[in-house]
Scaffold this motif. Structure first.
Motif, mmCIF file in Angstrom:
data_model
loop_
_atom_site.group_PDB
_atom_site.id
_atom_site.type_symbol
_atom_site.label_atom_id
_atom_site.label_comp_id
_atom_site.label_asym_id
_atom_site.label_seq_id
_atom_site.Cartn_x
_atom_site.Cartn_y
_atom_site.Cartn_z
ATOM 1 N N PRO A 112 -38.777 -30.756 -12.530
ATOM 2 C CA PRO A 112 -40.099 -30.380 -12.929
ATOM 3 C C PRO A 112 -40.151 -28.952 -13.613
ATOM 4 O O PRO A 112 -39.114 -28.381 -13.709
ATOM 5 C CB PRO A 112 -41.138 -30.119 -11.652
ATOM 6 N N SER A 113 -41.107 -28.823 -14.424
ATOM 7 C CA SER A 113 -41.243 -27.486 -15.207
ATOM 8 C C SER A 113 -41.505 -26.204 -14.377
ATOM 9 O O SER A 113 -41.736 -26.424 -13.438
ATOM 10 C CB SER A 113 -42.432 -27.835 -16.245
ATOM 11 N N GLY A 114 -41.255 -25.152 -14.934
ATOM 12 C CA GLY A 114 -41.655 -24.033 -14.315
ATOM 13 C C GLY A 114 -40.224 -23.337 -13.872
ATOM 14 O O GLY A 114 -38.925 -23.897 -14.021
ATOM 15 N N ASN A 115 -40.404 -22.008 -13.224
ATOM 16 C CA ASN A 115 -39.233 -21.381 -12.737
ATOM 17 C C ASN A 115 -39.063 -22.114 -11.159
ATOM 18 O O ASN A 115 -39.889 -22.146 -10.216
ATOM 19 C CB ASN A 115 -39.695 -19.987 -12.404
ATOM 20 N N LEU A 116 -37.749 -22.652 -10.993
ATOM 21 C CA LEU A 116 -37.306 -23.334 -9.625
ATOM 22 C C LEU A 116 -36.202 -22.566 -8.947
ATOM 23 O O LEU A 116 -35.489 -21.815 -9.374
ATOM 24 C CB LEU A 116 -36.956 -24.471 -10.216
ATOM 25 N N PHE A 117 -36.500 -22.747 -7.583
ATOM 26 C CA PHE A 117 -35.409 -21.997 -6.678
ATOM 27 C C PHE A 117 -35.310 -23.178 -5.378
ATOM 28 O O PHE A 117 -36.365 -23.899 -5.072
ATOM 29 C CB PHE A 117 -35.690 -20.729 -6.427
ATOM 30 N N TYR A 118 -34.216 -23.023 -4.732
ATOM 31 C CA TYR A 118 -34.175 -23.736 -3.496
ATOM 32 C C TYR A 118 -34.186 -22.748 -2.467
ATOM 33 O O TYR A 118 -34.017 -21.716 -2.319
ATOM 34 C CB TYR A 118 -33.050 -24.417 -3.234
ATOM 35 N N LEU A 119 -34.958 -23.451 -1.119
ATOM 36 C CA LEU A 119 -34.979 -22.696 -0.067
ATOM 37 C C LEU A 119 -34.209 -23.505 1.233
ATOM 38 O O LEU A 119 -34.294 -24.783 1.059
ATOM 39 C CB LEU A 119 -36.298 -22.367 0.537
ATOM 40 N N LYS A 120 -33.368 -23.031 1.914
ATOM 41 C CA LYS A 120 -32.803 -23.798 2.917
ATOM 42 C C LYS A 120 -33.898 -23.761 4.237
ATOM 43 O O LYS A 120 -34.106 -22.671 4.826
ATOM 44 C CB LYS A 120 -31.316 -23.534 3.119
ATOM 45 N N ALA A 121 -34.266 -25.100 4.733
ATOM 46 C CA ALA A 121 -34.874 -25.089 5.863
ATOM 47 C C ALA A 121 -34.339 -24.692 6.774
ATOM 48 O O ALA A 121 -33.119 -25.264 7.116
ATOM 49 C CB ALA A 121 -35.443 -26.527 5.937
ATOM 50 N N LYS A 122 -34.650 -23.740 7.886
ATOM 51 C CA LYS A 122 -34.253 -23.457 9.168
ATOM 52 C C LYS A 122 -35.027 -23.385 10.211
ATOM 53 O O LYS A 122 -36.252 -23.270 10.081
ATOM 54 C CB LYS A 122 -33.818 -21.814 9.036
ATOM 55 N N GLY A 123 -34.653 -24.402 11.290
ATOM 56 C CA GLY A 123 -35.280 -24.571 12.190
ATOM 57 C C GLY A 123 -35.926 -25.961 12.101
ATOM 58 O O GLY A 123 -36.127 -26.703 11.274
ATOM 59 N N THR A 124 -36.978 -26.369 12.948
ATOM 60 C CA THR A 124 -37.506 -27.652 13.265
ATOM 61 C C THR A 124 -39.063 -27.483 13.153
ATOM 62 O O THR A 124 -39.830 -28.645 13.204
ATOM 63 C CB THR A 124 -37.097 -28.328 14.391
ATOM 64 N N SER A 125 -39.735 -26.462 12.715
ATOM 65 C CA SER A 125 -40.982 -26.518 12.521
ATOM 66 C C SER A 125 -41.754 -27.228 11.521
ATOM 67 O O SER A 125 -42.773 -27.707 11.607
ATOM 68 C CB SER A 125 -41.604 -25.049 12.196
ATOM 69 N N MET A 126 -40.900 -27.711 10.670
ATOM 70 C CA MET A 126 -41.401 -28.685 9.720
ATOM 71 C C MET A 126 -41.062 -30.038 9.629
ATOM 72 O O MET A 126 -41.270 -30.991 8.816
ATOM 73 C CB MET A 126 -41.279 -28.209 8.231
ATOM 74 N N GLU A 127 -40.136 -30.328 10.729
ATOM 75 C CA GLU A 127 -40.075 -31.624 11.102
ATOM 76 C C GLU A 127 -41.030 -32.700 11.500
ATOM 77 O O GLU A 127 -42.065 -31.937 12.169
ATOM 78 C CB GLU A 127 -38.771 -31.753 12.029
ATOM 79 N N PRO A 128 -41.269 -33.952 11.350
ATOM 80 C CA PRO A 128 -40.279 -34.570 10.444
ATOM 81 C C PRO A 128 -40.249 -34.807 9.239
ATOM 82 O O PRO A 128 -39.297 -35.328 8.379
ATOM 83 C CB PRO A 128 -40.583 -36.190 11.200
ATOM 84 N N THR A 129 -41.145 -33.995 8.454
ATOM 85 C CA THR A 129 -41.428 -33.796 7.164
ATOM 86 C C THR A 129 -40.152 -33.482 6.451
ATOM 87 O O THR A 129 -39.465 -34.007 5.618
ATOM 88 C CB THR A 129 -42.790 -33.242 6.557
ATOM 89 N N ILE A 130 -39.647 -32.066 6.900
ATOM 90 C CA ILE A 130 -38.870 -31.301 6.143
ATOM 91 C C ILE A 130 -37.465 -31.314 7.357
ATOM 92 O O ILE A 130 -37.690 -30.326 8.101
ATOM 93 C CB ILE A 130 -38.905 -30.339 5.733
#
Length: 210
Positions: free
Chosen positions: A117-135
């Motif tokens: 997609p457009s814009g300034n992009l970066f990655y974050l590594k998900a740590k832990g299970t707080s956003m599971e099962p989505t992430i």
């Protein structure tokens, strides 16, 4: 004789192709270019044809030529493999440093620009299970840098004195902003003066390394 309807259809097809290539919605493009959403919708549906100045505006937005919007692409061409671009993976954020400063980057992931997609992009590594099962834990989440996100969207948020980036779903109730985990075993985080937080981007998609 010019077939006006054919021109509208070509524009509609090319516009949909560019939106898909950038991974953005009609609504996002309309907002970014300050064009009424109904106007963009009519272009995408082939109901109306944009003025020349709007065609140029969209071409600049997508980083393409005007003809890539107005002309039918040949079907017998084999596309060349695109060059890759480095997307930084953020680690611990250094206080006072810009988000994408070199000090905050732990590694780079190389991606095809056609899939981004457009814009300034970066990655974050998900740590832990707080956003599971989505992430899932350990996923690499692609984030577009922006200071606000829509209610219900997943955002990258700076907490702990702007030194730690976390992923949470944004929920607004009146003037109150809540960082919601998708995993019900975790508690929400209410942003207050004593518990400050700052949105730095919107989560777009995630990937996992084998």
């Amino acid at each position: 004789m010019i077939d006006i309807q054919k021109l509208k259809e070509i524009m509609a097809n090319n516009l949909k192709k560019q939106l898909n290539r950038k991974g953005i919605s009609q609504t996002m493009m309309a907002r970014d270019l300050n064009i009424p959403e109904m106007t963009v919708s009519n272009w995408v549906k082939g109901k109306t044809y944009p003025r020349p100045d709007k065609i140029q505006l969209m071409a600049d937005y997508f980083g393409i030529t005007r003809t890539q919007l107005t002309e039918e692409a040949p079907s017998n061409l084999t596309p060349l493999a695109p060059q890759t671009v480095p997307i930084p993976v953020l680690g611990t954020i250094a206080c006072g440093e810009p988000i994408l400063a070199e000090e905050n980057v732990t590694e780079y992931i190389y991606e095809s620009p056609d899939q981004l997609p457009s814009g300034n992009l970066f990655y974050l590594k998900a740590k832990g299970t707080s956003m599971e099962p989505t992430i899932p834990d350990g996923s690499y989440v692609l984030v577009r840098e922006q200071p606000e996100v829509e209610n219900g969207a997943i955002a990258a948020v700076l907490v702990n004195g702007d030194t730690e980036a976390t992923l949470k779903r944004i929920k607004r109730q009146g003037d109150m902003v809540i960082l919601m985990p998708d995993n019900p075993n975790y508690s929400p985080f209410i942003i207050t003066r004593d518990n400050p937080a700052r949105i730095i981007g919107q989560a777009i998609q995630f990937t996992q390394k084998l």
